[in-house]
Design a protein around this motif. Sequence first.
Motif, mmCIF file in Angstrom:
data_model
loop_
_atom_site.group_PDB
_atom_site.id
_atom_site.type_symbol
_atom_site.label_atom_id
_atom_site.label_comp_id
_atom_site.label_asym_id
_atom_site.label_seq_id
_atom_site.Cartn_x
_atom_site.Cartn_y
_atom_site.Cartn_z
ATOM 1 N N CYS A 154 17.043 52.680 -104.885
ATOM 2 C CA CYS A 154 17.389 52.087 -103.607
ATOM 3 C C CYS A 154 18.889 52.278 -103.391
ATOM 4 O O CYS A 154 19.593 52.738 -104.282
ATOM 5 C CB CYS A 154 17.021 50.601 -103.555
ATOM 6 N N GLY A 155 19.375 51.937 -102.224
ATOM 7 C CA GLY A 155 20.803 52.110 -101.993
ATOM 8 C C GLY A 155 21.194 51.838 -100.560
ATOM 9 O O GLY A 155 20.346 51.679 -99.671
ATOM 10 N N GLU A 156 22.482 51.771 -100.341
ATOM 11 C CA GLU A 156 23.042 51.551 -99.008
ATOM 12 C C GLU A 156 24.024 52.666 -98.695
ATOM 13 O O GLU A 156 24.970 52.906 -99.451
ATOM 14 C CB GLU A 156 23.740 50.194 -98.948
ATOM 15 N N LYS A 231 5.843 54.476 -97.551
ATOM 16 C CA LYS A 231 4.586 54.121 -98.203
ATOM 17 C C LYS A 231 3.799 55.367 -98.551
ATOM 18 O O LYS A 231 4.002 56.440 -97.982
ATOM 19 C CB LYS A 231 3.756 53.192 -97.324
ATOM 20 N N LEU A 232 2.913 55.189 -99.519
ATOM 21 C CA LEU A 232 2.023 56.254 -99.942
ATOM 22 C C LEU A 232 0.615 55.998 -99.429
ATOM 23 O O LEU A 232 -0.090 56.918 -99.037
ATOM 24 C CB LEU A 232 2.023 56.356 -101.474
ATOM 25 N N TYR A 233 0.214 54.714 -99.443
ATOM 26 C CA TYR A 233 -1.070 54.315 -98.883
ATOM 27 C C TYR A 233 -0.805 53.329 -97.746
ATOM 28 O O TYR A 233 0.221 53.398 -97.094
ATOM 29 C CB TYR A 233 -1.984 53.741 -99.963
ATOM 30 N N SER A 234 -1.680 52.374 -97.515
ATOM 31 C CA SER A 234 -1.536 51.492 -96.356
ATOM 32 C C SER A 234 -0.403 50.479 -96.523
ATOM 33 O O SER A 234 0.189 50.039 -95.541
ATOM 34 C CB SER A 234 -2.848 50.761 -96.081
ATOM 35 N N SER A 235 -0.093 50.085 -97.764
ATOM 36 C CA SER A 235 0.963 49.093 -98.001
ATOM 37 C C SER A 235 2.291 49.784 -98.279
ATOM 38 O O SER A 235 2.338 50.764 -99.026
ATOM 39 C CB SER A 235 0.591 48.193 -99.181
ATOM 40 N N PRO A 236 3.385 49.283 -97.714
ATOM 41 C CA PRO A 236 4.685 49.928 -97.922
ATOM 42 C C PRO A 236 5.286 49.632 -99.288
ATOM 43 O O PRO A 236 5.087 48.550 -99.852
ATOM 44 C CB PRO A 236 5.552 49.330 -96.802
ATOM 45 N N PHE A 237 6.025 50.609 -99.843
ATOM 46 C CA PHE A 237 6.798 50.417 -101.057
ATOM 47 C C PHE A 237 8.153 49.772 -100.744
ATOM 48 O O PHE A 237 8.633 48.935 -101.483
ATOM 49 C CB PHE A 237 7.088 51.764 -101.734
ATOM 50 N N GLN A 238 8.769 50.228 -99.674
ATOM 51 C CA GLN A 238 10.109 49.776 -99.335
ATOM 52 C C GLN A 238 10.371 50.032 -97.853
ATOM 53 O O GLN A 238 9.535 50.619 -97.161
ATOM 54 C CB GLN A 238 11.163 50.476 -100.201
ATOM 55 N N GLN A 239 11.537 49.591 -97.382
ATOM 56 C CA GLN A 239 11.894 49.733 -95.982
ATOM 57 C C GLN A 239 13.222 50.464 -95.847
ATOM 58 O O GLN A 239 14.060 50.441 -96.754
ATOM 59 C CB GLN A 239 12.010 48.361 -95.317
ATOM 60 N N THR A 254 15.701 49.619 -99.097
ATOM 61 C CA THR A 254 15.516 48.394 -99.870
ATOM 62 C C THR A 254 14.898 48.671 -101.248
ATOM 63 O O THR A 254 14.314 49.739 -101.482
ATOM 64 C CB THR A 254 14.619 47.407 -99.109
ATOM 65 N N LYS A 255 15.028 47.704 -102.118
ATOM 66 C CA LYS A 255 14.471 47.840 -103.468
ATOM 67 C C LYS A 255 12.955 47.976 -103.381
ATOM 68 O O LYS A 255 12.290 47.168 -102.740
ATOM 69 C CB LYS A 255 14.840 46.625 -104.317
ATOM 70 N N PRO A 256 12.375 48.977 -104.008
ATOM 71 C CA PRO A 256 10.935 49.210 -103.866
ATOM 72 C C PRO A 256 10.099 48.232 -104.686
ATOM 73 O O PRO A 256 10.535 47.714 -105.714
ATOM 74 C CB PRO A 256 10.765 50.640 -104.387
ATOM 75 N N GLU A 257 8.888 48.003 -104.213
ATOM 76 C CA GLU A 257 7.920 47.164 -104.913
ATOM 77 C C GLU A 257 6.755 48.040 -105.381
ATOM 78 O O GLU A 257 6.220 48.825 -104.600
ATOM 79 C CB GLU A 257 7.395 46.066 -103.985
ATOM 80 N N PRO A 258 6.344 47.926 -106.660
ATOM 81 C CA PRO A 258 5.163 48.680 -107.113
ATOM 82 C C PRO A 258 3.935 48.292 -106.299
ATOM 83 O O PRO A 258 3.756 47.139 -105.914
ATOM 84 C CB PRO A 258 5.020 48.269 -108.580
ATOM 85 N N ILE A 259 3.065 49.244 -106.043
ATOM 86 C CA ILE A 259 1.861 49.019 -105.244
ATOM 87 C C ILE A 259 0.639 49.397 -106.073
ATOM 88 O O ILE A 259 0.616 50.442 -106.731
ATOM 89 C CB ILE A 259 1.907 49.868 -103.962
#
Length: 280
Positions: A154-156, A231-239, A254-259
């Motif tokens: 992630c990063g800014e 996202k890779l599927y219907s739920s997003p990993f990050q924004q 943003t910091k990604p969330e495992p799906i």
Amino acid sequence: MIIFAVMNVAVRFRSKLICYLFFSALSFNGWAQPMIYQGHYPFAQKGITKAQKIKLNISILKEAKVKEIVYQEQQQVIVDSFADFRVALGSGILMNGNFSGINWSDGAYFLQLQSDSFENRKQLYTYETQLRAITELLPKNKEGIATADTATDCGEIVIPNPHHKRPRKVTVDLTTSYVNLRYPADTYPVYRHFEWFDDNLDGIGNALVLSYSENTTHAFFENTKLMGEVKLYSSPFQQLKISSEANLVRLTLTKPEPITNFSTTYAIKGPWKMIYYIEW
């Protein structure tokens, strides 16, 4: 959060080359996935006490010298008690045109909704919002590349703004990859094209997102500081978020969330790369 200050990026392309890359992606119209739009039902004149099913006539218009309809469909949508609804554009009952054949790089596009209101079933109301603003190739615009290594998820990105006013439009191409944690050798490339435009220059705009990953959909966000989701599927990993100020433009991944999908967990692999183009 890692901050990438972008003054003079390591690799710079001419504006025409950068936009050529954008347009090459946009012009690819062989993908049949729909476009997710979550909107506020504009024809409810009074408070809504319960969810209701509403019939919508949906049109996509292209603006050249005049606006012309390039696609039409009809859908039944559920409007909740807050007058919000969600619809997959391109998946309704076809009335005219071909959604997957729309060339998104070719001009400005608008979304038009037509329906009766809850209170007046005999009167047809029309609502229109802009889906895409045209891209302009001008010397004053700014382009660049920001990259991160495999350890960065992630990063800014902070981009100086020499014009001291908010940009009219920001375009970003993001490439990265995700990995199946059960089989780490299995990586999946992710490509997302983001266009955020702010004609009012108030820092809140509309965002068009095109996905070229097989299992995802395109998306449209209205009145937002969100450029879109990854996202890779219907739920997003990050924004991917944007903050436009008088002296700089901030792009925040943003910091990604495992799906988890079908008992398989996916996480970011990286590295990621952004190509951006900013218009004033």
